[in-house]
Design a protein around this motif. Structure first.
Motif: not given
Lengths: 303, 432, 372
Positions: C210-222
């Motif tokens: 129920g919480r957001i862990e991360q918002i990022a572009s796909p590469d940043a996320l990876y």
């Protein structure tokens, strides 16, 4: 090498066996169909062409005399007209009420289980018992309806005793009795409709009413057809309440075709005429079912 | 004796010894009898009691009472079973006395004279009024059993508060109407009851109406041979005029059809002060009326009068000679004074023979409950109930006419003329 | 102005908290994918935006308009349902026109839009068919067409490709993306398939409990997962995570004596390494490991190596073909290092960050561990 036996005779033998097996498999169903449906129907048709046997006058062939008698029979015309009114009153109202109740108990409301049970109870009750309850509702003076009218300062009504109200009083019982039964089918059908369809309609901007009319109602089409066929059959066959409520009176004001057939067959002991009336009843029901399948069935969406 | 000796000789062959008894038991004559329940009370229990008592007195005969619903159901079931044949078909039935033509035209009745082989003087022991509906073509086709007649019940408390003598029933038509007016709240705000009078008109309105017709001089509504009716005679029309006027002009009786079944209830709840209903309701009223009540003869007009009603015993043609003898034995036993008196006291039906009223038991009962004698005393004015060929169809035509007039659909004369024409059309083919 | 904003939106069903004070802002024209394991609240989030659920708390705005209390129909959204939710009793054309008719769009505009949309999606030949007469892919296109025919700027998609077979799914991903770009749509797209999320989204929202862990572009996320959860959730095989301990000479891999060349204490920190950033060293430097399993993939191979109680995944060139049981040395560059706080699961500053106090003794660009 049995495997490479000539093909043709084998197939032939197999066909013969197939036929035997096929007939054996449908035999029980066929037997019941013949004994309980086809034979009585045919026998009724034949009986309608013969005079009613009496101890001192044996039965003889009279052709269509019973049907001519029917055309001249004012009681027949009256019960037929009554039955059409009964159908016109009970079918749309019971179906509409069933749908409304189904929509209500399908929604997430508190006490939904209780409401479902309450709506279904009249269906479980034998019609005779239901009629006895309604007999109390209708009793002049201290019946439930008159008590309500008295509270409102209105004069009581002899619901079952006046020709103007007797038929409608009987019709109400049929509606009350049938609606809960039909509700079950609508409820089952409603639960078959994926909620996402209503949600999709909502996202597209459909109001509740529009969503019901353009999405839910068309998807209930097959159920409505089924319920309507049953309602028509019910309108011509659910007459048990007459035994308790009015016995068809006053002066045939609430008499219906099937009750008249009962009277003719088992009170007047005129089996031949009763058979002819039955033939007419069956013809009416067959026509009604046919018409429904042709006109509504064509526009019904089956999934 | 023989058997006992045999058993003494060899206990080991007890099983074998039982066989002759079984065979002998097989000789017991079984008589299934269909019967309806039309009044309150433990009728089924009483019937089973009679069957057991009769079997004790006549070990060779076993009567099986089979409850078959209402009068209507009983006739439907009896005729269906008789046409279907088979072992379960009834040998006797208790059915409406007026269904005589229905059974006769189906050819299933054995005349009582055929059972008695000359000795049928005992038939004269019944009240003649009860035998009237049994006779056809010079023979007797049924035996009076559970018979009734309509009487007038009145609420003494209501009478008193309306300023009427609580111990006197209205003697004639005018008096009944005047009493009823004073007992109707619309006319007399002090009345304890809403309506003065209820003469029920649902289901079979002809029966109570017949009381009015007889009082107006139309002693028979149909000819004895059942081929002619007198629905449109001036007397019949006059009687209907009076009945319709009670609700439509005098407004002392509820308008429309008055339910037969709920009328006693209306009486108990002080909705009506007087009611016409069967004497068979006597026990019911005695148990449930929360006020002192009176029972009176129907009021007279040109004369006194009342129809008879209720059920008779019929014997069917599917019986063997032995079974017919057994059936007669049972009929004579059950209509003997002691049983007749007991039946009357337990149910409220009128004991069917003067001899029964002379039994000590009934005399004692009468001393404690004199109202029970009203119906008997009315018998000398009683006339046979309407009965014709195609009885149900003809009475239905008549009922419809009465209901049409009572609900204001048609005038009495118009309705009755049409009923007569319809009855003529139905009965035409029986006039040969 | 953002196309979609959620401001501390909460929704719970009984005890279960489906979304817990979620805040989110998506710029117009973005293709935002909400990704998370099942039950994480991503579908609830989408339904809240659609208006199919009402939030218990918080506000939702679309293009600057507060829609929190508006019914779905007034939010001017298109939506593609997982099950497509096509009206089975209506033809393809009627399905497409359903919303336009409701909004009383003029007839000629309806005709024009129907023509354009059906051409765009290749549905011209199917307009008179009922949904039951269509293949899964065709139904998917109709559902998509219904969502975009009205020219809605914001389109919600609830696992729209999950009912398609793998090949079709691949094609549709590309098509969706080019459609979204062509019409400058803002898309909020829910999926549980990370490959789909990384492939189609230009912004990925990772949700968990129920919480957001991360918002990022796909590469940043990876490349830079912000939490242990994201690090574990994204990537196949996932990031190798090695809890650290303190050895006599500095941080070691917990449960082994092997040192890692990281400044600061070891205990309480977790070292994360992407498999493709791990190399087999030739010079004898690095961490000793034993090949326990191997998956040969042609160009490369994924090997699972045992390091003490841990398994380390490494992607190595296929030609190396290490044998099972072979002993190797593994090494990685400084840029490959991800550090997480073991207790909170949060990301710790990079060892390469310009904070000088974090760098003490290490000068070599290749950061390999020395055997103790």
């Amino acid at each position: 090498m049995a495997v490479i036996a000539p093909t043709l005779p084998r197939v032939r033998a197999f066909r013969l066996g197939d036929h035997v097996v096929a007939w054996a498999l449908i035999a029980p169903a066929l037997l019941f169909l013949v004994v309980f449906t086809l034979y009585p129907a045919a026998a009724t048709l034949v009986q309608s062409l013969y005079s009613t046997p009496l101890a001192h006058r044996p039965s003889h062939f009279i052709g269509l005399a019973h049907f001519r008698q029917m055309i001249a029979d004012p009681t027949f015309r009256e019960v037929l007209a009554n039955n059409l009114l009964y159908a016109a009153g009970s079918i749309p109202l019971s179906v509409a009420l069933a749908l409304a109740m189904a929509l209500l108990v399908d929604a997430r409301i508190p006490g939904r289980g209780f409401a479902r049970m309450a709506y279904f109870t009249p269906t479980v009750l034998p019609l005779i018992a239901a009629a006895n309850i309604w007999l109390f509702f209708y009793t002049p003076g201290y019946g439930l309806l008159d008590q309500l009218l008295n509270r409102l300062g209105l004069p009581g009504v002899n619901w079952l005793g006046e020709p103007a109200t007797a038929l409608w009083a009987v019709t109400m019982v049929a509606i009350w009795k049938q609606a809960g039964f039909f509700m079950i089918f609508y409820l089952a059908a409603l639960q078959q409709i994926p909620p996402s369809l209503r949600e999709a309609a909502a996202v597209e901007g459909a109001s509740r009413w529009h969503s019901f009319r353009r999405v839910t109602l068309p998807l209930l089409g097959p159920t409505t057809l089924f319920v309507l066929v049953n309602a028509v059959i019910g309108a011509f066959s659910l007459v048990d309440s007459l035994f308790v409520l009015t016995q068809g009176g006053p002066d045939n004001a609430s008499n219906l075709l099937l009750y008249y057939i009962y009277q003719t067959a088992f009170q007047y002991w005129d089996g031949g005429y009763a058979a002819a009336l039955t033939v007419v009843l069956v013809a009416i029901l067959a026509l009604a079912a046919l018409a429904q399948f042709l006109f509504i069935g064509r526009r019904t969406h089956y999934r | 004796m023989h058997r006992r000796n045999f058993l003494k000789l060899s206990g080991a062959s007890a099983v074998a010894a039982a066989l002759p008894t079984v065979a002998r038991a097989g000789k017991v004559i079984d008589l299934p009898i269909y019967y309806p329940v039309a009044v309150g009370g433990p009728i089924a229990k009483i019937m089973d009691g009679y069957a057991a008592a009769f079997h004790r007195a006549n070990p060779g005969i076993r009567v099986h009472p089979i409850y078959t619903g209402s009068y209507q159901d009983t006739t439907v079931k009896a005729l269906t079973a008789l046409h279907g044949g088979g072992a379960s078909a009834p040998k006797l039935a208790v059915a409406l006395s007026v269904d005589i033509f229905t059974y006769y035209d189906q050819g299933v009745l054995v005349p009582i004279e055929d059972l008695t082989q000359g000795d049928h003087a005992w038939l004269n022991g019944f009240y003649p009024a009860f035998l009237a509906n049994s006779r056809l073509k010079g023979k007797t086709w049924s035996v009076p059993f559970q018979r009734s007649t309509p009487v007038l019940y009145w609420n003494k408390t209501a009478f008193k508060s309306a300023g009427l003598d609580p111990d006197r029933a209205p003697a004639n038509w005018d008096e009944m109407r005047d009493y009823a007016r004073r007992l109707t709240r619309a006319h007399n705000p002090k009345s304890a009851t809403e309506w003065g009078l209820q003469i029920p008109s649902s289901g079979f309105p002809y029966w109570l109406f017949q009381g009015l017709a007889i009082e107006n001089g139309q002693t028979h509504l149909a000819a004895a041979d059942g081929t002619r009716t007198y629905f449109d005679s001036p007397e019949t029309i006059g009687a209907l005029d009076y009945m319709v006027d009670l609700s439509r002009k005098a407004r002392v009786m509820p308008a429309g059809i008055i339910n037969w079944g709920t009328t006693p209830q209306d009486f108990f709840k002080s909705r009506c002060a007087m009611m016409w209903t069967t004497t068979g309701n006597l026990t019911n009223v005695r148990k449930h009326a929360p006020f002192p009540f009176g029972v009176g003869m129907l009021p007279k007009h040109k004369r006194r009068g009342a129809p008879t009603g209720g059920g008779n015993l019929y014997v069917f043609t599917n019986t063997t000679a032995e079974e017919r003898a057994a059936a007669l034995r049972f009929i004579r036993w059950v209509t003997a004074p002691e049983q007749t008196a007991d039946w009357g006291m337990q149910t409220g039906y009128i004991a069917t023979s003067p001899a029964a009223w002379e039994t000590p038991a009934l005399k004692r009962y009468l001393a404690g409950f004199p109202a029970a004698a009203v119906a008997r005393d009315q018998l000398k004015y009683a006339e046979p109930e309407l009965s014709t060929h195609e009885n149900q169809r003809v009475t239905q035509v008549f009922n419809n006419a009465l209901q049409a007039a009572l609900t204001g659909q048609k005038g009495p004369a118009e309705a009755l003329k049409k009923a007569q024409a319809d009855a003529d059309a139905i009965l035409q083919r029986y006039r040969v | 102005m953002h196309a979609i904003t959620l401001d501390t939106v909460s929704k719970s069903y009984g005890d279960h908290c489906a979304t817990d004070a979620v805040s989110l802002a998506i710029e117009p024209g973005r293709f935002a994918v909400v990704l998370g394991p099942s039950g994480c609240g991503k579908t609830t989030l989408l339904r809240l935006v659609a208006g199919l659920e009402r939030p218990d708390a918080g506000r939702i705005t679309l293009h600057g308009r507060d829609v929190t209390d508006l019914p779905p129909g007034q939010r001017e959204l298109g939506m593609v349902f997982q099950s497509y939710a096509l009206f089975p009793h209506l033809s393809v054309a009627e399905n497409l026109l359903f919303g336009l008719k409701l909004r009383r769009t003029p007839r000629d505009e309806r005709t024009r839009r129907l023509r354009e949309t059906s051409e765009l999606l290749g549905l011209e030949a199917l307009l008179q068919r009922k949904p039951a007469q269509l293949s899964g892919g065709q139904q998917q296109r109709v559902a998509l067409g219904r969502a975009i025919i009205g020219g809605r700027r914001t389109v919600l998609m609830d696992e729209p490709l999950s009912n398609l077979d793998a090949k079709l799914r691949h094609e549709m991903r590309r098509e969706l993306k080019s459609l979204a770009r062509a019409f400058d749509m803002t898309v909020l797209y829910v999926t549980h398939d990370q490959a789909e999320a990384l492939g189609v989204g230009d912004l990925v929202v990772i949700m968990n409990h129920g919480r957001i862990e991360q918002i990022a572009s796909p590469d940043a996320l990876y490349e830079r997962p912000e939490s242990l959860f994201v690090a574990r959730f994204i990537g196949t095989p996932p990031m190798t995570l090695l809890p650290l301990g303190d050895g006599p000479d500095g941080p070691v891999i917990e449960g082994t004596g092997q040192r890692v060349d990281i400044s600061g204490p070891g205990a309480g920190r977790v070292l994360g390494l992407r498999p493709e950033r791990i190399e087999v060293t030739e010079d004898g430097a690095g961490i000793a490991a034993e090949v326990e399993a191997m998956e040969y993939l042609g160009a490369d191979a994924v090997i699972a190596c045992r390091v003490g109680p841990h398994l380390v995944s490494a992607r190595v060139p296929g030609r190396l073909r290490p044998r099972l049981g072979e002993r190797l040395k593994l090494g990685w560059s400084r840029e490959a290092i991800n550090l997480f706080d073991a207790a909170s699961g949060g990301r710790l500053p990079d060892p390469t960050s310009p904070c000088p106090e974090l760098f003490t003794t290490h000068r070599r660009p290749s950061c390999t561990a020395a055997t103790s």
